[in-house]
Design a protein around this motif. Structure first.
Motif, PDB file in Angstrom:
ATOM      1  N   VAL B 219     -12.350  -9.498  63.181  1.00  0.00           N
ATOM      2  CA  VAL B 219     -11.296 -10.133  62.396  1.00  0.00           C
ATOM      3  C   VAL B 219      -9.925  -9.743  62.936  1.00  0.00           C
ATOM      4  CG1 VAL B 219     -10.213 -10.224  60.104  1.00  0.00           C
ATOM      5  CG2 VAL B 219     -12.713 -10.306  60.308  1.00  0.00           C
ATOM      6  N   SER B 220      -9.768  -8.458  63.182  1.00  0.00           N
ATOM      7  CA  SER B 220      -8.480  -7.924  63.608  1.00  0.00           C
ATOM      8  C   SER B 220      -8.042  -8.531  64.936  1.00  0.00           C
ATOM      9  CB  SER B 220      -8.624  -6.413  63.742  1.00  0.00           C
ATOM     10  OG  SER B 220      -7.502  -5.825  64.279  1.00  0.00           O
ATOM     11  N   TRP B 221      -9.004  -8.760  65.820  1.00  0.00           N
ATOM     12  CA  TRP B 221      -8.697  -9.214  67.178  1.00  0.00           C
ATOM     13  C   TRP B 221      -8.918 -10.718  67.325  1.00  0.00           C
ATOM     14  CZ3 TRP B 221     -11.151  -6.481  72.085  1.00  0.00           C
ATOM     15  CH2 TRP B 221     -10.181  -6.377  73.090  1.00  0.00           C
ATOM     16  N   ASP B 222      -9.304 -11.383  66.211  1.00  0.00           N
ATOM     17  CA  ASP B 222      -9.507 -12.833  66.212  1.00  0.00           C
ATOM     18  C   ASP B 222     -10.407 -13.255  67.372  1.00  0.00           C
ATOM     19  OD1 ASP B 222      -9.322 -15.487  65.627  1.00  0.00           O
ATOM     20  OD2 ASP B 222      -7.279 -15.744  66.393  1.00  0.00           O
ATOM     21  N   MET B 223     -11.623 -12.727  67.399  1.00  0.00           N
ATOM     22  CA  MET B 223     -12.487 -12.886  68.568  1.00  0.00           C
ATOM     23  C   MET B 223     -13.287 -14.185  68.594  1.00  0.00           C
ATOM     24  SD  MET B 223     -13.771  -8.945  68.998  1.00  0.00           S
ATOM     25  CE  MET B 223     -14.412  -9.081  70.672  1.00  0.00           C
ATOM     26  N   GLY B 224     -13.436 -14.827  67.436  1.00  0.00           N
ATOM     27  CA  GLY B 224     -14.183 -16.080  67.413  1.00  0.00           C
ATOM     28  C   GLY B 224     -15.638 -15.891  67.810  1.00  0.00           C
ATOM     29  N   ASP B 225     -16.304 -17.012  68.081  1.00  0.00           N
ATOM     30  CA  ASP B 225     -17.694 -16.958  68.527  1.00  0.00           C
ATOM     31  C   ASP B 225     -17.736 -16.688  70.020  1.00  0.00           C
ATOM     32  OD1 ASP B 225     -19.161 -17.301  66.282  1.00  0.00           O
ATOM     33  OD2 ASP B 225     -19.605 -19.425  66.588  1.00  0.00           O
ATOM     34  N   HIS B 226     -18.746 -15.963  70.454  1.00  0.00           N
ATOM     35  CA  HIS B 226     -19.083 -15.804  71.861  1.00  0.00           C
ATOM     36  C   HIS B 226     -17.984 -15.185  72.737  1.00  0.00           C
ATOM     37  CE1 HIS B 226     -22.409 -18.171  70.548  1.00  0.00           C
ATOM     38  NE2 HIS B 226     -21.744 -19.310  70.490  1.00  0.00           N
ATOM     39  N   PRO B 227     -17.312 -14.139  72.282  1.00  0.00           N
ATOM     40  CA  PRO B 227     -16.355 -13.472  73.178  1.00  0.00           C
ATOM     41  C   PRO B 227     -17.101 -12.816  74.349  1.00  0.00           C
ATOM     42  CG  PRO B 227     -16.792 -12.098  71.260  1.00  0.00           C
ATOM     43  CD  PRO B 227     -17.447 -13.434  70.991  1.00  0.00           C
ATOM     44  N   VAL B 228     -16.453 -12.811  75.510  1.00  0.00           N
ATOM     45  CA  VAL B 228     -17.019 -12.111  76.672  1.00  0.00           C
ATOM     46  C   VAL B 228     -16.250 -10.799  76.819  1.00  0.00           C
ATOM     47  CG1 VAL B 228     -17.487 -12.221  79.148  1.00  0.00           C
ATOM     48  CG2 VAL B 228     -17.613 -14.302  77.755  1.00  0.00           C
ATOM     49  N   TYR B 229     -16.950  -9.692  76.655  1.00  0.00           N
ATOM     50  CA  TYR B 229     -16.324  -8.373  76.537  1.00  0.00           C
ATOM     51  C   TYR B 229     -16.715  -7.491  77.723  1.00  0.00           C
ATOM     52  CZ  TYR B 229     -14.978  -3.881  74.531  1.00  0.00           C
ATOM     53  OH  TYR B 229     -14.404  -2.651  74.316  1.00  0.00           O
ATOM     54  N   LEU B 230     -15.727  -6.923  78.396  1.00  0.00           N
ATOM     55  CA  LEU B 230     -15.978  -6.057  79.560  1.00  0.00           C
ATOM     56  C   LEU B 230     -15.857  -4.585  79.167  1.00  0.00           C
ATOM     57  CD1 LEU B 230     -16.391  -5.757  82.676  1.00  0.00           C
ATOM     58  CD2 LEU B 230     -13.885  -5.851  82.871  1.00  0.00           C
ATOM     59  N   TRP B 231     -16.826  -3.781  79.642  1.00  0.00           N
ATOM     60  CA  TRP B 231     -16.914  -2.381  79.215  1.00  0.00           C
ATOM     61  C   TRP B 231     -16.058  -1.415  80.032  1.00  0.00           C
ATOM     62  CZ3 TRP B 231     -17.950  -0.750  74.733  1.00  0.00           C
ATOM     63  CH2 TRP B 231     -18.761  -1.508  73.892  1.00  0.00           C
ATOM     64  N   THR B 232     -14.749  -1.582  79.985  1.00  0.00           N
ATOM     65  CA  THR B 232     -13.844  -0.592  80.580  1.00  0.00           C
ATOM     66  C   THR B 232     -13.763   0.672  79.733  1.00  0.00           C
ATOM     67  OG1 THR B 232     -12.187  -1.982  79.537  1.00  0.00           O
ATOM     68  CG2 THR B 232     -12.324  -2.079  81.923  1.00  0.00           C
ATOM     69  N   LEU B 233     -13.998   0.540  78.435  1.00  0.00           N
ATOM     70  CA  LEU B 233     -13.975   1.679  77.514  1.00  0.00           C
ATOM     71  C   LEU B 233     -15.372   2.283  77.452  1.00  0.00           C
ATOM     72  CD1 LEU B 233     -12.347   3.082  75.043  1.00  0.00           C
ATOM     73  CD2 LEU B 233     -13.744   1.557  73.655  1.00  0.00           C
TER      74      LEU B 233
END
Lengths: 543, 543
Positions: B219-233
């Protein structure tokens, strides 16, 4: 006893690490983070989140001063304007339970509800003063206090209360230490089902479910920050599907609407840059068929959520040709409104409009925060195969299912028998796990031993270019047991005959499903525009 | 006893209307609704949600067959690749608790953690085999079983386990009836802090908090459906700020990353259309300063979440000139990672870049699903005025605060004293309710996003035969944010050099903790002989 391990020794809940979930926290956050953002629009009146928060605290305080306390019922009979929105926060902030009453009900039904809910105080908008007065009179000595709502933008009706809403909240203290629930399982609202038979049942929602469905809406519909939401859907239906709380969770803007009329809706969408609204397919149909002039000048994206009946392909295509994006959802009063959503797959984007509409007419899958959904045999509760053919009943369970029916342990027990909530809706389960309703249990037509889905027949009827509205019910028949009977409203100027409709059906569906009777007439509807099939079933007997 | 009213008579929780919140349900839903959507990308390998679900069930089953049961600890020492992502579901699906260990720790620290957490089984990636072997040897007879991770895209290190991860999950049953928590308060993961004094503390997360923060992120980041997330963290930091579960809640795609290098990151962003990643300002800085060639060909929007230190204006401006949108967040291991977000106001869009960066460098307001945040006097707990000047301590409370510290009731009690979680961070409260940190908890040095306990470094320094007194403070550093700076008084007659001290440190602690600056001088002291670190922090500025 729980298995003891190192992870549950001395790691208990306390004030620092546990808070009861409640949508009141969304109001508090939006007021604190976005105090100057507009929370409510009512014609020329704009109310910020800081002001809304202050007014809700005052409402809670005023109710408290009026003797309202934990577990008391506070009733509202009003359209979708400022006071009802505020009541979704202010009423629970004094520990009480909000009962927003369907404004289209007659005095008898309202009287039953007020008495059953033991309402201590009732807020009445001037438009509904006459029915409300009669309903309250029927209560005899046990009358609640009455506060009227004097909307400056409406002139009809009477002011029947001891004072006005604005004067009432002015008696409240801005610094009132409002209440949050001790337990997130505490009741927050009460919603009466319309119940086709007997007295309506009072569905009780709790803070936990209201909180979770508010967020589920935001995630499911990808609403982002600051959505502008127009109130085409009554707040007296499942608390507007929990959207008052969703709007607070997203620091959005609630745009009021007294009457669901095409001109008011289009003007508001244009003027207020409305991005979201909900409504039955009948509302979408009305917007579709509105004058082209009304539609002019809207060039931003508008998202529409629809439920109550599968939206016909023509309606979806019409809305989407205007740039409106339609999402089909499904639920019941008992499930906080929609808890099933026809989640879209990007690979469907390339389908034909007809195929898209067919996919979209299915009810779909569990919403993000509902726990479980199944289609199963109503007797054995064994899930039906996912073959798109075998009909079963829809069952749900999880945190978006009501607390139960107020003062009705028997109905509560029946509804939850077997550890699932029984929807009473009959559906098939597709291979892709999407649920498609074939009928309410009572709407299935059984002809010559074959089940006929009235919805399926209606879908075909809606494809006929001259059909504006259609409803199919069972007509008793000596030979077949029942046959499908179609009630149809034609588009203005149509010259089509009953026989031509039947011929069209025969070309487009199995012979045994074809209506044996076609009747052209205006269709009876509920306050939300749902066609009243039980009225048609009565009319069938007189044919 | 609760006040009895009509709303809590006979309206109890049951299987139909209540489910324990757990992020396992997000995995189940994504696998059911979007079975063919890609859930994980590791180089050329793509794993769908249906496959990921199956693999997680098998992992749970394999663990169960290996004797792992409720409340047991399952440890991982691995980079951000497939097995660790799957462990966030598969481990709790057998009732166990995941402990993802910081791969940068030395053998002594890892050994302490394994012993303290009572790990029954440990999964070791080949890159970390040497340190892990030494850590495990130190445990003596109480050794956990070892399963190695043989990443086909990495060649270094050794395979030290009894079998490979893939072989291990193959022993699991696809139809295993996996466990969901009986109580949403049950532990799901364990994360060790580096701690200011002495040994690290084990922070316990529960299913409820993991579920709520996963959604709060979306919700906070307004990610919507199907975000593609890269694991830098790293996923070993607060479970990657709960993003494994957020990705499941949004049916997104988890893109693995072994090493945080500019070329790998830019290539992945371009090739996989990455839309989201998190990282300390040092990661952003590295990306900013990378060769322009690497940046070419990226024309989609990328959102970046950063924490650990306020991002410098130059970094924000650099990222945003590439079209990256930076969100600043703040939190601690004890708060599931970020529970404070610098929520953006649209009216700030028109500010100058410098002014925007200043606004964005503030830590912000509570995230959507955190209950409370305040800056208050650490003694009296009275909130400080919102004047942007008065310094107080940051306190949080609500559902995004840990269950407590494992086997450490005293530390747990201290952390929650007064009904709030004490962050140990000092901040001011601005008029717009945004929190801005002025001073990190005195003894912590944050270097490249890693917490370094100055006490721990001092402990090593004190072990050097020539060191009489030592004090370590943070030295501001353009690249790393901060680096450890050691002030040392040598014993009389010592001839040791600064370089020799640094070499000694390098042999006795993780590389990132080694002081980058060593200064020999008399240490300033209070009348009672306590070293005055605040004086040293002033002296650091003149170095």
């Amino acid at each position: 006893m729980q298995h003891t391990n190192i992870y549950n020794m001395g790691l208990n809940q306390n004030a620092a690490n546990f808070a009861a979930l409640t949508p009141i926290s969304f109001l508090q956050r939006s007021a604190s983070v976005f105090p100057n953002h507009v929370a409510q629009i009512h014609h020329d009146v704009k109310i910020t989140w800081a002001q809304t928060y202050k007014r809700c605290v005052q409402l809670a305080s005023a109710l408290n001063k009026a003797g309202i306390t934990e577990g008391d019922t506070v009733a509202f009979i009003a359209p979708n304007i400022v006071p009802v929105f505020e009541a979704h926060f202010g009423v629970p902030m004094c520990g009480a339970v909000l009962n927003a009453i369907n404004t289209r009900l007659d005095a008898e039904a309202i009287s039953f509800i007020l008495q059953h809910a033991e309402a201590k105080i009732i807020f009445v908008d001037r438009e509904f003063s006459e029915t409300a007065s009669r309903a309250i009179k029927m209560l005899g000595a046990n009358r609640p206090r009455i506060i009227h709502i004097d909307d400056p933008y409406y002139e009809g009706g009477q002011l029947i209360g001891e004072m006005d809403y604005e004067a009432f909240i002015a008696t409240g203290d801005e610094d009132y230490a409002y209440k949050t629930p001790k337990d997130e399982w505490d009741a927050i609202t009460l919603n009466y089902t319309s119940g086709t038979t007997g007295n309506p049942k009072g569905v009780v929602y709790h803070h936990r479910g209201a909180y979770l469905n508010a967020v589920s809406n935001a995630v499911s519909w990808d609403m982002g920050d600051h959505p502008v939401y127009l109130w085409t859907l009554p707040m007296f239906h499942c608390n507007g599907w929990c959207f008052p709380w969703t709007i607070a969770a997203t620091a959005g803007t609630s745009v009021s609407l007294r009457h669901v009329r095409a001109d008011d809706i289009y003007n508001s969408i244009r003027d207020n840059k409305v991005g979201y609204f909900c409504g039955a397919p009948i509302v979408l149909n009305m917007l579709n068929n509105a004058d082209e002039e009304l539609k002019a000048g809207i060039d931003h994206q508008v998202k529409v959520m629809t439920a109550g009946a599968p939206p016909p392909a023509s309606v979806i295509e019409g809305m989407e040709s205007m740039g409106f994006v339609v999402t089909h959802v499904y639920g019941l009063t008992e499930t906080y409104g929609p808890c099933v959503v026809c989640a879209w797959h990007s690979e469907w984007d390339s389908k034909t409009p007809t195929e898209k509409a067919r996919l979209k007419s299915r009810q779909g899958v569990k919403s993000p925060m509902q726990e479980d959904l199944m289609v199963a045999d109503p007797e054995t509760m064994v899930p039906v195969p996912k073959d798109g053919k075998t009909i079963g009943e829809i069952f749900m369970r999880g945190n978006l299912v009501m607390k139960g029916y107020l003062k009705n342990p028997r109905a509560t027990e029946e509804a939850f028998q077997g550890g699932w909530f029984r929807s009473g809706d009959l559906a098939v389960w597709h291979a892709d796990t999407y649920v498609e309703i074939k009928d309410r249990s009572k709407d299935i037509i059984i002809s010559g031993g074959e089940n006929i889905s009235s919805v399926e027949v209606e879908d075909v009827l809606y494809r006929h270019p001259d059909v504006s509205e259609a409803a199919v019910v069972a007509r008793p028949d000596e030979k077949w047991g029942e046959t499908p009977c179609a009630f149809i409203t034609l588009k203005a100027g149509s010259k089509v005959t009953e026989q031509e409709i039947m011929d069209f059906c025969r070309e487009n569906m199995a012979g045994f499903k074809t209506p044996k009777t076609v009747v052209f007439r205006e269709l009876p509807k509920t306050s939300t525009g749902k066609i009243q099939k039980f009225v048609l079933r009565d009319q069938v007997k007189e044919l």
